[in-house]
Design a protein around this motif. Structure first.
Motif, PDB file in Angstrom:
ATOM      1  N   LEU A  49       0.730  -0.981   0.087  1.00 26.15           N
ATOM      2  CA  LEU A  49       0.039   0.008   0.080  1.00 26.15           C
ATOM      3  C   LEU A  49       0.756   1.382   0.048  1.00 26.15           C
ATOM      4  O   LEU A  49       0.457   2.224  -0.802  1.00 26.15           O
ATOM      5  CB  LEU A  49      -0.949   0.115   1.236  1.00 26.15           C
ATOM      6  CG  LEU A  49      -2.012   1.050   1.249  1.00 26.15           C
ATOM      7  CD1 LEU A  49      -2.694   1.382   0.157  1.00 26.15           C
ATOM      8  CD2 LEU A  49      -2.670   1.041   2.515  1.00 26.15           C
ATOM      9  N   MET A  50       1.698   1.242   0.777  1.00 25.59           N
ATOM     10  CA  MET A  50       2.621   2.395   0.896  1.00 25.59           C
ATOM     11  C   MET A  50       3.532   2.585  -0.524  1.00 25.59           C
ATOM     12  O   MET A  50       3.471   3.662  -1.168  1.00 25.59           O
ATOM     13  CB  MET A  50       3.922   2.214   1.752  1.00 25.59           C
ATOM     14  CG  MET A  50       3.618   2.282   3.125  1.00 25.59           C
ATOM     15  SD  MET A  50       4.847   1.572   4.364  1.00 25.59           S
ATOM     16  CE  MET A  50       6.170   2.647   4.056  1.00 25.59           C
ATOM     17  N   ALA A  51       3.793   1.496  -1.327  1.00 22.11           N
ATOM     18  CA  ALA A  51       4.488   1.868  -2.517  1.00 22.11           C
ATOM     19  C   ALA A  51       3.455   1.961  -3.704  1.00 22.11           C
ATOM     20  O   ALA A  51       3.781   3.165  -4.655  1.00 22.11           O
ATOM     21  CB  ALA A  51       4.962   0.442  -3.046  1.00 22.11           C
ATOM     22  N   TRP A  52       2.202   1.677  -3.689  1.00 16.51           N
ATOM     23  CA  TRP A  52       1.332   2.190  -4.345  1.00 16.51           C
ATOM     24  C   TRP A  52       0.557   3.650  -4.187  1.00 16.51           C
ATOM     25  O   TRP A  52       0.511   4.227  -5.284  1.00 16.51           O
ATOM     26  CB  TRP A  52      -0.081   1.162  -4.164  1.00 16.51           C
ATOM     27  CG  TRP A  52      -1.307   1.512  -4.860  1.00 16.51           C
ATOM     28  CD1 TRP A  52      -2.661   2.069  -4.535  1.00 16.51           C
ATOM     29  CD2 TRP A  52      -1.551   1.530  -6.582  1.00 16.51           C
ATOM     30  NE1 TRP A  52      -3.489   2.164  -5.693  1.00 16.51           N
ATOM     31  CE2 TRP A  52      -2.720   1.892  -7.072  1.00 16.51           C
ATOM     32  CE3 TRP A  52      -0.368   1.189  -7.549  1.00 16.51           C
ATOM     33  CZ2 TRP A  52      -3.134   1.949  -8.196  1.00 16.51           C
ATOM     34  CZ3 TRP A  52      -1.060   1.097  -8.685  1.00 16.51           C
ATOM     35  CH2 TRP A  52      -2.204   1.698  -9.120  1.00 16.51           C
ATOM     36  N   ARG A  53       0.868   3.918  -2.966  1.00 15.35           N
ATOM     37  CA  ARG A  53       0.225   5.212  -2.642  1.00 15.35           C
ATOM     38  C   ARG A  53       1.477   6.102  -3.414  1.00 15.35           C
ATOM     39  O   ARG A  53       1.300   7.332  -3.822  1.00 15.35           O
ATOM     40  CB  ARG A  53       0.382   5.590  -1.199  1.00 15.35           C
ATOM     41  CG  ARG A  53      -1.159   5.154  -0.710  1.00 15.35           C
ATOM     42  CD  ARG A  53      -1.255   5.414   0.752  1.00 15.35           C
ATOM     43  NE  ARG A  53      -1.200   6.716   0.999  1.00 15.35           N
ATOM     44  CZ  ARG A  53      -2.278   7.696   0.954  1.00 15.35           C
ATOM     45  NH1 ARG A  53      -3.627   6.970   1.070  1.00 15.35           N
ATOM     46  NH2 ARG A  53      -2.457   9.131   1.275  1.00 15.35           N
ATOM     47  N   THR A  54       2.770   5.859  -3.196  1.00 17.03           N
ATOM     48  CA  THR A  54       3.947   6.455  -3.661  1.00 17.03           C
ATOM     49  C   THR A  54       3.795   6.462  -5.213  1.00 17.03           C
ATOM     50  O   THR A  54       4.017   7.690  -5.918  1.00 17.03           O
ATOM     51  CB  THR A  54       5.301   5.940  -3.173  1.00 17.03           C
ATOM     52  OG1 THR A  54       5.090   5.944  -1.816  1.00 17.03           O
ATOM     53  CG2 THR A  54       6.294   6.866  -3.640  1.00 17.03           C
ATOM     54  N   LEU A  55       3.286   5.523  -5.935  1.00 16.68           N
ATOM     55  CA  LEU A  55       3.173   5.624  -7.399  1.00 16.68           C
ATOM     56  C   LEU A  55       2.156   6.479  -7.689  1.00 16.68           C
ATOM     57  O   LEU A  55       2.051   7.120  -9.124  1.00 16.68           O
ATOM     58  CB  LEU A  55       3.083   4.255  -7.775  1.00 16.68           C
ATOM     59  CG  LEU A  55       4.023   3.211  -7.984  1.00 16.68           C
ATOM     60  CD1 LEU A  55       3.707   1.712  -8.179  1.00 16.68           C
ATOM     61  CD2 LEU A  55       5.344   3.631  -8.754  1.00 16.68           C
ATOM     62  N   LYS A  56       1.167   6.709  -6.883  1.00 17.16           N
ATOM     63  CA  LYS A  56      -0.002   7.459  -7.524  1.00 17.16           C
ATOM     64  C   LYS A  56       0.297   9.155  -7.096  1.00 17.16           C
ATOM     65  O   LYS A  56      -0.361   9.761  -7.460  1.00 17.16           O
ATOM     66  CB  LYS A  56      -1.206   7.040  -6.595  1.00 17.16           C
ATOM     67  CG  LYS A  56      -1.670   5.819  -7.035  1.00 17.16           C
ATOM     68  CD  LYS A  56      -3.250   5.681  -6.612  1.00 17.16           C
ATOM     69  CE  LYS A  56      -3.291   5.593  -5.097  1.00 17.16           C
ATOM     70  NZ  LYS A  56      -4.767   5.556  -4.760  1.00 17.16           N
TER      71      LYS A  56
END
Length: 223
Positions: free
Chosen positions: A34-41
């Motif tokens: 989730l942290m990685a996904w939020r960063t990508l967004k």
């Protein structure tokens, strides 16, 4: 057929990747999916890693008391709690949840949120592998540093404590630690900063469980 074989090999590689990565997580500062996904967004992510021994001991005790009371004794999966959750679902009752902290680490690090059968099927053996490879203390240390503990991208004990109380996770008091535990797993709808009656009741319950969790600490030398 060649394309099919390539796709199957890619699928196998993706499924095996978490098992390869888990031993590497004996050290380091892993991030959640989730942290990685939020960063990508481009969404905000706040996380400052804190080693287990630098976190107030009240927080891991509160989290174990709230999320996984048999954390010290099971091997990644609490089969009794899982069966209770299945029975609740079959009876049409609200599920009390059966996921252990280890399962949540598996989900947060490598999988995705939700209640799909596919995700659960992937999560169970992965949780047992994580418990086999990592110590209980390391599993809890990872969880306390990747759990979402704030409404706007605050991850981990330090960010959650700073947001809710304005000070470090090292200095959390028993009630503050219990309030952070009480907002899991939904820190968007629940607040430790401005706790409502339900969160305050949960926090009081988790504080009362502290002595039982302390026995768990004492019985586990590596913990």
């Amino acid at each position: 057929m060649r394309i099919v074989r390539i796709l199957l090999l890619l699928l196998v590689a993706v499924l095996l990747l978490p098992y390869v990565l888990t031993p590497l997580y004996r050290s380091g500062h892993p991030v959640s999916a989730l942290m990685a996904w939020r960063t990508l967004k481009g969404a905000p992510v706040t996380r400052q890693w804190v080693d287990f021994n630098a976190i107030s001991p009240y927080l891991p005790r509160s989290v174990v008391g709230s999320e996984d009371s048999r954390f010290c004794s099971h091997r990644g999966i609490d089969w009794d709690a899982l069966q209770d959750a299945i029975d609740d679902a079959e009876d049409g009752e609200p599920s009390r949840g059966g996921s252990t902290i280890t399962q949540q680490v598996a989900k947060n690090l490598f999988l995705w949120p939700g209640r799909s059968v596919v995700r659960k099927a992937l999560e169970l053996p992965l949780a047992m592998w994580i418990d086999f490879v990592l110590s209980k203390q390391r599993i809890l240390e990872i969880y306390l540093n990747i759990a979402e503990l704030g409404p706007s991208g605050q991850f981990g004990a330090e960010a959650g404590s700073q947001y809710a109380f304005g000070h470090s996770a090292a200095t959390l008091l028993p009630r503050e630690a219990a309030l952070l535990a009480a907002i899991l797993p939904n820190p968007v709808k629940r607040s430790a900063r401005n706790p409502g009656p339900g969160v305050r009741r949960l926090a009081a319950t988790y504080m009362a469980r502290a002595s039982a969790v302390q026995r768990c600490w004492s019985e586990n030398r590596g913990f």
